[in-house]
Scaffold this motif. Structure first.
Motif, PDB file in Angstrom:
ATOM      1  N   HIS A 127       1.196  -1.105   0.073  1.00 57.74           N
ATOM      2  CA  HIS A 127       0.166   0.084   0.089  1.00 57.74           C
ATOM      3  C   HIS A 127       1.240   1.251   0.092  1.00 57.74           C
ATOM      4  O   HIS A 127       1.764   1.082   0.766  1.00 57.74           O
ATOM      5  CB  HIS A 127      -1.078  -0.054   1.406  1.00 57.74           C
ATOM      6  CG  HIS A 127      -2.243  -1.117   1.632  1.00 57.74           C
ATOM      7  ND1 HIS A 127      -1.749  -2.286   2.045  1.00 57.74           N
ATOM      8  CD2 HIS A 127      -2.920  -1.515   0.606  1.00 57.74           C
ATOM      9  CE1 HIS A 127      -2.578  -3.334   1.839  1.00 57.74           C
ATOM     10  NE2 HIS A 127      -3.900  -1.763   1.541  1.00 57.74           N
ATOM     11  N   HIS A 128       0.533   2.329  -0.592  1.00 60.05           N
ATOM     12  CA  HIS A 128       1.178   3.883  -0.513  1.00 60.05           C
ATOM     13  C   HIS A 128      -0.270   4.480  -0.533  1.00 60.05           C
ATOM     14  O   HIS A 128      -0.635   4.634  -1.370  1.00 60.05           O
ATOM     15  CB  HIS A 128       2.382   3.779  -2.192  1.00 60.05           C
ATOM     16  CG  HIS A 128       2.693   4.998  -1.958  1.00 60.05           C
ATOM     17  ND1 HIS A 128       3.105   5.587  -2.735  1.00 60.05           N
ATOM     18  CD2 HIS A 128       2.750   6.016  -1.369  1.00 60.05           C
ATOM     19  CE1 HIS A 128       3.829   6.762  -3.069  1.00 60.05           C
ATOM     20  NE2 HIS A 128       3.024   7.226  -1.746  1.00 60.05           N
ATOM     21  N   LEU A 129       0.040   4.903   0.660  1.00 63.81           N
ATOM     22  CA  LEU A 129      -1.699   6.078   0.847  1.00 63.81           C
ATOM     23  C   LEU A 129      -1.091   7.522   1.371  1.00 63.81           C
ATOM     24  O   LEU A 129      -0.166   8.032   2.235  1.00 63.81           O
ATOM     25  CB  LEU A 129      -2.375   5.212   1.677  1.00 63.81           C
ATOM     26  CG  LEU A 129      -2.957   3.798   1.979  1.00 63.81           C
ATOM     27  CD1 LEU A 129      -3.489   3.792   3.920  1.00 63.81           C
ATOM     28  CD2 LEU A 129      -3.524   3.721   0.785  1.00 63.81           C
ATOM     29  N   ARG A 130      -1.270   8.179  -0.333  1.00 66.55           N
ATOM     30  CA  ARG A 130      -1.057   9.424  -0.239  1.00 66.55           C
ATOM     31  C   ARG A 130      -1.812  10.649   0.144  1.00 66.55           C
ATOM     32  O   ARG A 130      -2.684  10.315   0.642  1.00 66.55           O
ATOM     33  CB  ARG A 130      -1.153  10.437  -1.698  1.00 66.55           C
ATOM     34  CG  ARG A 130      -0.049   9.529  -2.486  1.00 66.55           C
ATOM     35  CD  ARG A 130      -0.345   9.316  -3.904  1.00 66.55           C
ATOM     36  NE  ARG A 130       1.080   9.208  -4.937  1.00 66.55           N
ATOM     37  CZ  ARG A 130       1.175   7.476  -5.210  1.00 66.55           C
ATOM     38  NH1 ARG A 130       0.148   6.846  -4.929  1.00 66.55           N
ATOM     39  NH2 ARG A 130       2.011   7.636  -5.605  1.00 66.55           N
ATOM     40  N   ASN A 131      -0.997  11.375   1.704  1.00 66.57           N
ATOM     41  CA  ASN A 131      -1.288  12.387   2.324  1.00 66.57           C
ATOM     42  C   ASN A 131      -2.202  11.876   3.777  1.00 66.57           C
ATOM     43  O   ASN A 131      -3.355  12.623   3.412  1.00 66.57           O
ATOM     44  CB  ASN A 131      -2.600  13.117   0.929  1.00 66.57           C
ATOM     45  CG  ASN A 131      -2.075  14.788   1.497  1.00 66.57           C
ATOM     46  OD1 ASN A 131      -1.497  15.353   2.217  1.00 66.57           O
ATOM     47  ND2 ASN A 131      -3.790  15.322   1.397  1.00 66.57           N
ATOM     48  N   ILE A 132      -2.325  10.647   3.571  1.00 68.75           N
ATOM     49  CA  ILE A 132      -3.141  10.408   4.768  1.00 68.75           C
ATOM     50  C   ILE A 132      -2.406  11.481   5.989  1.00 68.75           C
ATOM     51  O   ILE A 132      -3.645  10.882   6.810  1.00 68.75           O
ATOM     52  CB  ILE A 132      -2.633   8.574   5.059  1.00 68.75           C
ATOM     53  CG1 ILE A 132      -3.585   8.134   5.693  1.00 68.75           C
ATOM     54  CG2 ILE A 132      -1.507   8.628   5.894  1.00 68.75           C
ATOM     55  CD1 ILE A 132      -3.513   6.314   5.919  1.00 68.75           C
ATOM     56  N   GLY A 133      -1.976  11.317   5.975  1.00 69.33           N
ATOM     57  CA  GLY A 133      -1.184  12.187   7.687  1.00 69.33           C
ATOM     58  C   GLY A 133      -2.184  14.075   7.418  1.00 69.33           C
ATOM     59  O   GLY A 133      -1.777  15.127   8.330  1.00 69.33           O
ATOM     60  N   GLY A 134      -2.879  14.379   5.962  1.00 66.07           N
ATOM     61  CA  GLY A 134      -2.671  15.586   5.795  1.00 66.07           C
ATOM     62  C   GLY A 134      -3.748  16.260   6.721  1.00 66.07           C
ATOM     63  O   GLY A 134      -3.864  17.793   6.497  1.00 66.07           O
ATOM     64  N   TRP A 135      -5.025  16.045   8.261  1.00 64.20           N
ATOM     65  CA  TRP A 135      -4.930  16.148   8.671  1.00 64.20           C
ATOM     66  C   TRP A 135      -4.785  16.404  10.162  1.00 64.20           C
ATOM     67  O   TRP A 135      -5.554  16.953  11.482  1.00 64.20           O
ATOM     68  CB  TRP A 135      -7.141  15.034   8.758  1.00 64.20           C
ATOM     69  CG  TRP A 135      -5.802  13.616   9.500  1.00 64.20           C
ATOM     70  CD1 TRP A 135      -5.860  13.100   8.191  1.00 64.20           C
ATOM     71  CD2 TRP A 135      -5.654  13.302  10.145  1.00 64.20           C
ATOM     72  NE1 TRP A 135      -5.826  11.461   8.403  1.00 64.20           N
ATOM     73  CE2 TRP A 135      -5.392  11.879   9.598  1.00 64.20           C
ATOM     74  CE3 TRP A 135      -5.406  13.983  11.928  1.00 64.20           C
ATOM     75  CZ2 TRP A 135      -4.434  10.841  10.861  1.00 64.20           C
ATOM     76  CZ3 TRP A 135      -4.924  12.622  12.334  1.00 64.20           C
ATOM     77  CH2 TRP A 135      -4.968  11.686  12.259  1.00 64.20           C
ATOM     78  N   ALA A 136      -3.709  15.845  10.409  1.00 65.83           N
ATOM     79  CA  ALA A 136      -2.376  16.332  11.500  1.00 65.83           C
ATOM     80  C   ALA A 136      -2.434  17.133  11.522  1.00 65.83           C
ATOM     81  O   ALA A 136      -2.349  18.496  10.797  1.00 65.83           O
ATOM     82  CB  ALA A 136      -1.846  15.688  11.582  1.00 65.83           C
TER      83      ALA A 136
END
Length: 124
Positions: free
Chosen positions: A115-124
């Motif tokens: 898996h490569h999940l982009r912008n997953i931490g964008g809400w941090a």
């Protein structure tokens, strides 16, 4: 004694996973800028540049020895993303950078990227 063996094994699995993730990102055209950046108490696994989006990317790598029934997002929760966000901002200040960035999660399972999940931490 056994705790030390387990942590050593965990370190080897983690390091191997980071090597695999870095190779995957390079194959995708990313340029690796830094690895294992320690900004006490946080650590950034990989810092890369995504040329397609001309974006600085801070990558959290999770290495698993076997497939999991849990979705990859649960491998790094809100606390981890907040810490990575702090570390990313501190690193950028140290480097004199003032630009946008993205936080990605790369999951390595059984010696390959699953898996490569982009912008997953964008809400941090």
């Amino acid at each position: 004694m056994f705790g030390h063996m387990r942590s050593s094994h965990h370190f080897v699995v983690g390091r191997e996973g980071e090597d695999i993730a870095a190779g995957y990102l390079c194959a995708q055209g990313y340029r690796i800028l830094a690895r294992n950046v320690r900004l006490h108490p946080e650590e950034i696994d990989i810092i890369a540049h995504d040329p397609q989006e001309d974006t600085l990317v801070f990558v959290e790598v999770k290495a698993l020895e076997y497939a999991s029934v849990f979705p990859p997002q649960v491998r790094a929760g809100p606390r981890k993303w907040k810490a990575l966000n702090r570390a990313a901002r501190r690193w950028m200040v140290q480097c004199g950078l003032d630009c946008g960035f993205r936080m990605d999660l790369v999951i390595v399972t059984e010696h390959h990227v699953t898996h490569h999940l982009r912008n997953i931490g964008g809400w941090a």
